[in-house]
Design a protein around this motif. Structure first.
Motif, PDB file in Angstrom:
ATOM      1  N   LYS A 140      10.682  -3.653 -12.784  1.00 19.78           N
ATOM      2  CA  LYS A 140       9.824  -4.301 -11.801  1.00 19.78           C
ATOM      3  C   LYS A 140       8.939  -5.297 -12.529  1.00 19.78           C
ATOM      4  O   LYS A 140       8.367  -4.975 -13.581  1.00 19.78           O
ATOM      5  N   MET A 145       4.417  -5.163  -9.686  1.00 21.15           N
ATOM      6  CA  MET A 145       3.515  -4.057  -9.987  1.00 21.15           C
ATOM      7  C   MET A 145       2.104  -4.357  -9.476  1.00 21.15           C
ATOM      8  O   MET A 145       1.380  -3.441  -9.048  1.00 21.15           O
ATOM      9  N   VAL A 148       2.119  -3.463  -5.980  1.00 19.35           N
ATOM     10  CA  VAL A 148       2.075  -1.999  -5.828  1.00 19.35           C
ATOM     11  C   VAL A 148       0.647  -1.504  -6.018  1.00 19.35           C
ATOM     12  O   VAL A 148       0.144  -0.675  -5.260  1.00 19.35           O
ATOM     13  N   LYS A 149       0.005  -2.082  -7.038  1.00 17.21           N
ATOM     14  CA  LYS A 149      -1.371  -1.672  -7.335  1.00 17.21           C
ATOM     15  C   LYS A 149      -2.274  -2.005  -6.152  1.00 17.21           C
ATOM     16  O   LYS A 149      -3.122  -1.202  -5.741  1.00 17.21           O
ATOM     17  N   GLN A 151      -1.443  -2.291  -3.115  1.00 17.16           N
ATOM     18  CA  GLN A 151      -1.146  -1.359  -2.024  1.00 17.16           C
ATOM     19  C   GLN A 151      -1.862  -0.029  -2.238  1.00 17.16           C
ATOM     20  O   GLN A 151      -2.478   0.527  -1.333  1.00 17.16           O
ATOM     21  N   LEU A 152      -1.793   0.443  -3.497  1.00 14.02           N
ATOM     22  CA  LEU A 152      -2.454   1.709  -3.816  1.00 14.02           C
ATOM     23  C   LEU A 152      -3.953   1.605  -3.569  1.00 14.02           C
ATOM     24  O   LEU A 152      -4.569   2.494  -2.974  1.00 14.02           O
TER      25      LEU A 152
ATOM     26  N   LYS B 128       6.957   0.613  -2.156  1.00 16.92           N
ATOM     27  CA  LYS B 128       5.852   0.324  -3.075  1.00 16.92           C
ATOM     28  C   LYS B 128       5.581   1.563  -3.912  1.00 16.92           C
ATOM     29  O   LYS B 128       4.538   2.188  -3.817  1.00 16.92           O
ATOM     30  N   SER B 130       5.100   3.526  -7.523  1.00 20.35           N
ATOM     31  CA  SER B 130       4.334   3.090  -8.699  1.00 20.35           C
ATOM     32  C   SER B 130       5.115   3.254 -10.002  1.00 20.35           C
ATOM     33  O   SER B 130       4.621   2.883 -11.053  1.00 20.35           O
ATOM     34  N   ASN B 132       7.943   2.594 -12.945  1.00 20.04           N
ATOM     35  CA  ASN B 132       8.567   1.408 -13.535  1.00 20.04           C
ATOM     36  C   ASN B 132       9.195   1.836 -14.854  1.00 20.04           C
ATOM     37  O   ASN B 132       8.698   2.745 -15.509  1.00 20.04           O
ATOM     38  N   VAL B 214       7.994   9.874 -11.918  1.00 19.48           N
ATOM     39  CA  VAL B 214       7.450   9.005 -10.872  1.00 19.48           C
ATOM     40  C   VAL B 214       8.621   8.206 -10.322  1.00 19.48           C
ATOM     41  O   VAL B 214       9.420   7.666 -11.098  1.00 19.48           O
TER      42      VAL B 214
END
Lengths: 323, 294
Positions: A140, A145, A148-149, A151-152, B128, B130, B132, B214
């Motif tokens: 990714k 990322m 993603v962050k 979103q978190l 989404k 987390s 990777n 994960v």
């Protein structure tokens, strides 16, 4: 066709087909039985509504084994070549629509594999762990990322905000209660004050308004005298108007006595057993013509023969006039 | 057969001991994994399926991507393409009606090949998650126990290993291991998951029990339809009796919704006919209050 019905049919068919397979694996060469089972499978699925042609599903086991022998190499090479592991626990996901249970089962399988792989790497002393200073392209991208962050963060923030809102709501409710309590207290204090002033005036009335009015002194005296307000008496007074000592307005008192004040309104004019039996207001018809009873006949009393003053007849009047 | 294979399995995988190390090295020299996977799709692929294909390309370092295939009927072209590219296996994404994705896994040129219907697709981009991991690191593959128990699943397992296992000294792979590809069987389907292995960084020696996972993505579910003997054709070896094509499902749903109206119409006409064919019987009292002539 409902999705559930289809699934149920599928499951039933699957069970049957698995039975068939297990029989074949066990080595029973009874072709008739397996064919029958296959037909059953098809009819079952036919009932479920999926329109498959009515023939047996192909399951060419020997050819598959042959093919596997042809192409297979994964089992004949050291483990490091494939890194493939088989999970020992033959778990079954009962309901594939139950996301949590399903994902947990998959996770456990993968976790067991990861741990086993680490053990094998350690045993063969193969380096496998990426050093922390080894930077290389990841699956990714950094942008992904970052998303993603974000979103978190967003999820966390929304949870926090919801928490905050909930707290505020509770605080508001609490403060409302406190406010109501305070108001109540204030009202009580006010009432008490008014009452004490009234009491003072009454006392002065009793004493015939003697002496100069020293308000503060009187008040303090009253306070000292009666700490207990006469709550009960007051309530009674309200219920029985006219008797109230506080009422000095005479017309008001009279009206209250006449029409009532407070209390139950409905049925107040309805007969009771007593009122129905009460004949005191009944008077037999009067013959003397004085007054006359109440009612529609008041104007024309039928039984009256001689009214007190009767106009003389015409002749009589004429005679009288000539006189 | 299953038992036999399993025995060899346990013999092979009893864990390499120092005394066997030499042997293993020798074996490694004897055997070289030269698998190469061709990944391509048909024309008319939608964005989500394309993203899934790209995820596959990221996960399989030993793959070659080819341009979209123009034809949907003549699948032998794929064999030719694979031959030209020097690939031994193929992942072919066939999209029908711009909505259904069928995935072909094939060994070229002599087969076998498997056709799957791909369901429950979630690409790496839209999930989404987390996790990777390194691009090109070698995955640990894990298979459900059921893969050893049924012949068609054994065949599937072999195919999956040959396609997804990265060759050990491949020039594009990185010599680390930081993710797990999990293949599981549930509801007659093969479920695919990709997890990153996370270990605590502070210690030099990693305790296997302290490792956790994960999820990285993508997620999808393969519903096997048929297994063919050849590459993209040939005799059918396996056929899924429970498979219902998405076309049939859609048609059934459509029919069910159409059923409602046709039922109403049928009921109405039936009622009319019934009333017409059963007139009310004449009652004796009917003309009791009717004024008679004269």
């Amino acid at each position: 066709m409902g999705n559930k019905a289809r699934k149920a049919a599928d499951k039933a068919a699957m069970q049957q087909s698995s039975e068939e397979e297990s029989e074949e694996v066990m080595g029973s060469d009874d072709e008739g039985v397996s064919e029958e089972l296959g037909l059953q499978t098809l009819t079952a699925s036919g009932k479920g509504g999926n329109r498959r042609p009515l023939r047996e599903a192909i399951y060419d086991m020997d050819a598959m084994h042959e093919k596997l022998e042809d192409i297979g190499w994964a089992d004949n090479v050291p483990w490091e070549e494939t890194l493939a592991l088989t999970h020992e626990d033959p778990y079954e996901v009962e309901n594939v629509d139950d996301d949590m249970a399903r994902e947990l089962a998959f996770y456990n399988q993968a976790l067991a594999a990861a741990q086993e792989a680490i053990r094998r790497f350690d045993a063969s002393q193969t380096p496998w762990l990426r050093p922390p200073d080894y930077y290389a392209e990841m699956v990714k991208s950094d942008q992904h990322m970052a998303k993603v962050k974000e979103q978190l963060m967003f999820e966390q923030r929304s949870i926090e905000q919801a928490e905050e809102r909930r707290k505020q709501r509770e605080q508001k409710q609490y403060s409302k209660q406190v406010q109501a309590e305070k108001q109540k207290e204030r009202n009580a204090a006010k009432k008490k004050q008014i009452e004490s002033v009234t009491n003072m005036r009454k006392q002065r009335e009793k004493s015939g308004f003697a002496g100069e009015l020293d308000y503060d002194k009187e008040m303090s005296a009253l306070e000292r005298k009666g700490r207990q307000p006469k709550q009960q008496g007051k309530a009674k007074d309200r219920m029985q108007p006219g008797k109230s000592k506080a009422l000095t307005n005479k017309p008001r008192a009279a009206k209250d006595a006449k029409y009532g004040f407070g209390g139950k309104k409905s049925l107040s004019k309805q007969n009771t057993a007593d009122s129905a039996a009460n004949m005191s207001s009944f008077r037999s018809q009067k013959r003397d013509g004085k007054g006359g009873g109440k009612g529609p006949k008041k104007g024309k009393p039928g039984g009256v023969k001689k009214p007190a003053m009767k106009r003389p007849g015409k002749a009589a009047r004429a005679k009288k006039g000539k006189k | 057969m299953a038992k036999k294979r399993k025995q060899t399995d346990t013999e092979e995988r009893s864990g390499p001991q120092p005394s066997q190390k030499e042997q293993a090295v020798e074996d490694a020299h004897a055997f070289k994994n030269k698998e190469k996977v061709l990944i391509l799709s048909t024309r008319g692929i939608t964005f989500r399926y394309r993203h899934l294909m790209n995820d596959m390309i990221d996960l399989i370092p030993h793959c070659k991507k080819d341009s979209k295939l123009d034809t949907k009927n003549d699948r032998n072209v794929v064999n030719e393409v694979a031959d030209m590219k020097g690939c031994t296996s193929v992942l072919f994404f066939e999209v029908r009606k711009k909505m259904d994705l069928y995935l072909w896994m094939a060994k070229t040129p002599s087969g076998p090949s498997v056709k799957f219907l791909v369901e429950n697709i979630h690409t790496m981009a839209e999930l989404k998650l987390s996790g990777n991991h390194l691009k090109g690191s070698r995955p640990v593959l894990t298979f459900h126990k059921a893969f050893d128990e049924q012949p068609h699943l054994q065949l599937l397992k072999e195919l999956l290993i040959q396609i997804y296992a990265t060759p050990k000294r491949h020039h594009k792979c990185k010599p680390f291991c930081d993710h797990v590809l999990a293949f599981s069987v549930a509801d007659g389907r093969v479920w695919f998951r990709n997890y990153q292995v996370v270990v605590p960084l502070d210690k030099k020696k990693v305790n296997p029990d302290s490792a956790s996972l994960v999820e990285v993505g993508p997620r999808f579910c393969l519903n096997p339809i048929k297994v063919f003997e050849g590459s993209f054709g040939g005799r059918t070896l396996y056929e899924n009796a429970n498979y219902v094509s998405p076309n049939a499902l859609r048609a059934a749903a459509k029919r069910a919704s159409a059923q409602k109206y046709s039922d109403t119409v049928r009921q109405r006409t039936a009622r009319k006919e019934h009333v017409a064919s059963h007139p009310m019987p004449r009652s004796d009292l009917e003309d009791l209050f009717v004024k008679k002539d004269g």
